[in-house]
Structures are given as structure tokens and as C-alpha cells.
Design a protein around this motif. Structure first.
Motif, PDB file in Angstrom:
ATOM      1  N   VAL A   1       0.856  -1.229   0.293  1.00 44.58           N
ATOM      2  CA  VAL A   1      -0.255   0.172   0.028  1.00 44.58           C
ATOM      3  C   VAL A   1       0.841   1.103   0.063  1.00 44.58           C
ATOM      4  O   VAL A   1       0.575   2.214  -0.665  1.00 44.58           O
ATOM      5  N   GLY A   2       2.019   1.202   0.827  1.00 43.69           N
ATOM      6  CA  GLY A   2       2.804   2.280   0.790  1.00 43.69           C
ATOM      7  C   GLY A   2       3.386   2.738  -0.690  1.00 43.69           C
ATOM      8  O   GLY A   2       3.570   3.716  -0.794  1.00 43.69           O
ATOM      9  N   PHE A   3       4.020   1.738  -1.227  1.00 42.18           N
ATOM     10  CA  PHE A   3       4.352   2.083  -2.574  1.00 42.18           C
ATOM     11  C   PHE A   3       3.301   2.339  -3.579  1.00 42.18           C
ATOM     12  O   PHE A   3       3.634   3.264  -4.650  1.00 42.18           O
ATOM     13  N   VAL A   4       2.234   1.795  -3.447  1.00 48.36           N
ATOM     14  CA  VAL A   4       1.040   2.315  -4.259  1.00 48.36           C
ATOM     15  C   VAL A   4       0.928   3.740  -4.178  1.00 48.36           C
ATOM     16  O   VAL A   4       0.843   4.600  -5.036  1.00 48.36           O
ATOM     17  N   PHE A   5       0.780   4.326  -2.830  1.00 42.99           N
ATOM     18  CA  PHE A   5       0.469   5.681  -2.564  1.00 42.99           C
ATOM     19  C   PHE A   5       1.866   6.693  -3.071  1.00 42.99           C
ATOM     20  O   PHE A   5       1.625   7.704  -3.573  1.00 42.99           O
ATOM     21  N   LEU A   6       3.159   5.872  -2.787  1.00 47.37           N
ATOM     22  CA  LEU A   6       4.279   6.523  -3.119  1.00 47.37           C
ATOM     23  C   LEU A   6       4.453   6.783  -4.572  1.00 47.37           C
ATOM     24  O   LEU A   6       4.760   7.917  -5.154  1.00 47.37           O
ATOM     25  N   LEU A   7       4.066   5.883  -5.295  1.00 44.24           N
ATOM     26  CA  LEU A   7       4.422   5.715  -6.975  1.00 44.24           C
ATOM     27  C   LEU A   7       3.175   6.042  -7.727  1.00 44.24           C
ATOM     28  O   LEU A   7       3.573   6.025  -8.951  1.00 44.24           O
ATOM     29  N   ASN A   8       1.910   5.986  -7.460  1.00 47.63           N
ATOM     30  CA  ASN A   8       0.890   6.087  -8.155  1.00 47.63           C
ATOM     31  C   ASN A   8       0.374   7.448  -8.516  1.00 47.63           C
ATOM     32  O   ASN A   8      -0.356   8.381  -7.457  1.00 47.63           O
ATOM     33  N   PRO A   9       0.867   8.220  -9.479  1.00 46.33           N
ATOM     34  CA  PRO A   9       0.595   9.684  -9.623  1.00 46.33           C
ATOM     35  C   PRO A   9      -1.046  10.052 -10.173  1.00 46.33           C
ATOM     36  O   PRO A   9      -1.467  10.962 -10.182  1.00 46.33           O
ATOM     37  N   SER A  10      -1.810   8.790 -10.216  1.00 45.00           N
ATOM     38  CA  SER A  10      -3.401   8.845 -10.511  1.00 45.00           C
ATOM     39  C   SER A  10      -4.185   9.273  -9.275  1.00 45.00           C
ATOM     40  O   SER A  10      -5.425   9.070  -9.334  1.00 45.00           O
ATOM     41  N   MET A  11      -3.655   9.345  -8.278  1.00 47.79           N
ATOM     42  CA  MET A  11      -4.361   9.568  -7.061  1.00 47.79           C
ATOM     43  C   MET A  11      -4.610  10.997  -6.935  1.00 47.79           C
ATOM     44  O   MET A  11      -4.085  11.911  -6.105  1.00 47.79           O
ATOM     45  N   ARG A  12      -5.685  11.651  -7.804  1.00 48.50           N
ATOM     46  CA  ARG A  12      -5.695  13.059  -7.705  1.00 48.50           C
ATOM     47  C   ARG A  12      -6.131  13.503  -6.600  1.00 48.50           C
ATOM     48  O   ARG A  12      -5.751  14.541  -6.101  1.00 48.50           O
ATOM     49  N   PHE A  13      -7.036  12.825  -5.766  1.00 46.80           N
ATOM     50  CA  PHE A  13      -7.533  13.554  -4.547  1.00 46.80           C
ATOM     51  C   PHE A  13      -6.594  13.848  -3.331  1.00 46.80           C
ATOM     52  O   PHE A  13      -6.682  14.344  -2.619  1.00 46.80           O
ATOM     53  N   LEU A  14      -5.427  12.904  -3.624  1.00 47.94           N
ATOM     54  CA  LEU A  14      -4.211  13.015  -2.737  1.00 47.94           C
ATOM     55  C   LEU A  14      -2.972  13.696  -3.243  1.00 47.94           C
ATOM     56  O   LEU A  14      -1.960  13.565  -2.820  1.00 47.94           O
TER      57      LEU A  14
ATOM     58  N   GLY B   1      18.066   1.564   3.667  1.00 46.61           N
ATOM     59  CA  GLY B   1      18.323   2.050   2.112  1.00 46.61           C
ATOM     60  C   GLY B   1      17.072   2.179   1.500  1.00 46.61           C
ATOM     61  O   GLY B   1      16.800   3.223   0.682  1.00 46.61           O
ATOM     62  N   ILE B   2      16.052   1.353   1.804  1.00 51.53           N
ATOM     63  CA  ILE B   2      14.665   1.355   1.046  1.00 51.53           C
ATOM     64  C   ILE B   2      13.968   2.509   1.507  1.00 51.53           C
ATOM     65  O   ILE B   2      13.353   3.458   0.843  1.00 51.53           O
ATOM     66  N   LEU B   3      13.902   2.728   3.000  1.00 50.50           N
ATOM     67  CA  LEU B   3      13.713   4.098   3.451  1.00 50.50           C
ATOM     68  C   LEU B   3      14.087   5.294   2.899  1.00 50.50           C
ATOM     69  O   LEU B   3      13.340   6.157   2.937  1.00 50.50           O
ATOM     70  N   LEU B   4      15.438   5.415   2.880  1.00 52.92           N
ATOM     71  CA  LEU B   4      15.940   6.508   2.348  1.00 52.92           C
ATOM     72  C   LEU B   4      15.556   6.800   1.102  1.00 52.92           C
ATOM     73  O   LEU B   4      15.378   8.007   0.713  1.00 52.92           O
ATOM     74  N   ALA B   5      15.662   5.845   0.097  1.00 49.36           N
ATOM     75  CA  ALA B   5      14.866   5.825  -1.347  1.00 49.36           C
ATOM     76  C   ALA B   5      13.475   6.526  -1.366  1.00 49.36           C
ATOM     77  O   ALA B   5      13.078   7.210  -1.984  1.00 49.36           O
ATOM     78  N   MET B   6      12.668   5.992  -0.349  1.00 51.12           N
ATOM     79  CA  MET B   6      11.309   6.404  -0.254  1.00 51.12           C
ATOM     80  C   MET B   6      11.449   8.040   0.249  1.00 51.12           C
ATOM     81  O   MET B   6      10.334   8.581  -0.338  1.00 51.12           O
ATOM     82  N   ILE B   7      12.083   8.111   1.265  1.00 50.25           N
ATOM     83  CA  ILE B   7      12.212   9.698   1.513  1.00 50.25           C
ATOM     84  C   ILE B   7      12.550  10.486   0.319  1.00 50.25           C
ATOM     85  O   ILE B   7      11.933  11.530   0.207  1.00 50.25           O
ATOM     86  N   GLY B   8      13.441   9.943  -0.348  1.00 45.04           N
ATOM     87  CA  GLY B   8      13.987  10.678  -1.605  1.00 45.04           C
ATOM     88  C   GLY B   8      12.575  11.035  -2.512  1.00 45.04           C
ATOM     89  O   GLY B   8      12.600  12.101  -3.333  1.00 45.04           O
TER      90      GLY B   8
END
Length: 177
Positions: A34-47, A113-120
Motif C-alpha cells: 500500500v505504501g508503494f502504491v501511494f508513493l508511486l501512483n500519480p493517478s491519486m488525484r484527490f491526494l 536504504g529502501i526508507l532513504l529511497a522512499m524519503i527521496g
């Protein structure tokens, strides 16, 4: 890039000797997804509400964190060698506690490392959705850290000079228990 390093590990790791019940890992894995969907999905227009600016130093800083985090995670994966477990946290036959390379710096460098990349990524995208994804990913990884630390307690081979791993280095985020 991560896939090129991760995929061969599925075929080159040692046999599994101990794995926690999947009921412990499914919620963390689902939350990470779910975190990656929110992080990488640009079609979530309402967010898609901007939180951080796209211009100035924020974008390049985010990209630098992405690259550093991915590089650190890859280095950690390679340092684990055949002890790596893939998607599910397990101990392997003849499992050894790796304490070199990035594991000399932090106890869970793949997660760090993954958290650092997610922050970036969150900084680069700068949307509310990306920060919600970052938060979900952080919570998921901390759940997995707790599962893995409980799993690593019993019969992991350590050199006689070493202290228990849980007392040597910071978790993925220092001072977060």
C-alpha cells in the motif's frame, strides 16, 4: 536496478531452516505494498496535493537520496550473500550473522536504504500521497524489523568476540524502537 540484484538471490540463497508464521508477515507486506502504491501512483488525484516544492534544491536532493538509498540497499543485499531471505524473513541452514559492510553501520541496511529511497521519492514528488506512502512504508518496515530480530535471536552463529547483534548497531532509523 534493484530487480537485477534481487532476482538472482531467489535462486542462490541457502535452504530455509526457520520461518515465522506468515500471519505475522502478511500485514507488514500488505502495508508495504500500500505504501508503494501511494508513493508511486500519480493517478491519486484527490491526494495529489503538493506538500513540498518541485523547484529549487528539493528535487535534486530527493533524487540524491533515492540513488544513495538504492545503492545502500544493493550493497546490503550483496553483503548478505546466500543468507538473504527474499520476500519472507527466514533463517537459513547454516545462517550466519553478517556484521561487515553496511551491516557494520546499521542492523537493517536493506530497510534503511529502501526508507532513504522512499524519503527521496516523497521529496521529489512532494505530494500528500507520497508522504502517506512513506509513512505506510516506514510502519511496515518497523514491523518487519521486529519480526526479523525475534527470528535472529536463537541459534545464529556468531564469532566469540561479538556481542548480540541487537546491542551493537542502530536499527534502520537510529533511536526508533
Amino acid at each position: 536496478m534493484l530487480g537485477l540484484v534481487w532476482l538472482p538471490g531467489f535462486f542462490m540463497s541457502k535452504g530455509t531452516s526457520n520461518a515465522p508464521h506468515l500471519a505475522l508477515q502478511i500485514p507488514a507486506s500488505a502495508l508495504l505494498g500500500v505504501g508503494f502504491v501511494f508513493l508511486l501512483n500519480p493517478s491519486m488525484r484527490f491526494l495529489n496535493v503538493p506538500i513540498t516544492p518541485h523547484d529549487g534544491p528539493v528535487g535534486p536532493a530527493g533524487l540524491a537520496l533515492d540513488l544513495a538509498g538504492i545503492g545502500f540497499a544493493i550493497w546490503a543485499r550483496l553483503a548478505l550473500g546466500a543468507n538473504w531471505s527474499g520476500i519472507v524473513a527466514t533463517t537459513k541452514e547454516g545462517h550466519e550473522l553478517v556484521q561487515t559492510g553496511p551491516y557494520a553501520i546499521v542492523r537493517h541496511p536493506i530497510y534503511a536504504g529502501i526508507l532513504l529511497a522512499m524519503i527521496g521519492t516523497a521529496l521529489t514528488l512532494g505530494t500528500l500521497a507520497s508522504y502517506i506512502g512513506l509513512l505506510a512504508g516506514f510502519v511496515a518496515m518497523m514491523i518487519r524489523v521486529n519480526i526479523e530480530e525475534r527470528l535472529m535471536q536463537p541459534p545464529v552463529q556468531r564469532s566469540p568476540r561479538s556481542l548480540p547483534a541487537t546491542h551493537q548497531k542502530a536499527r534502520p532509523v537510529p533511536m526508533v524502537r
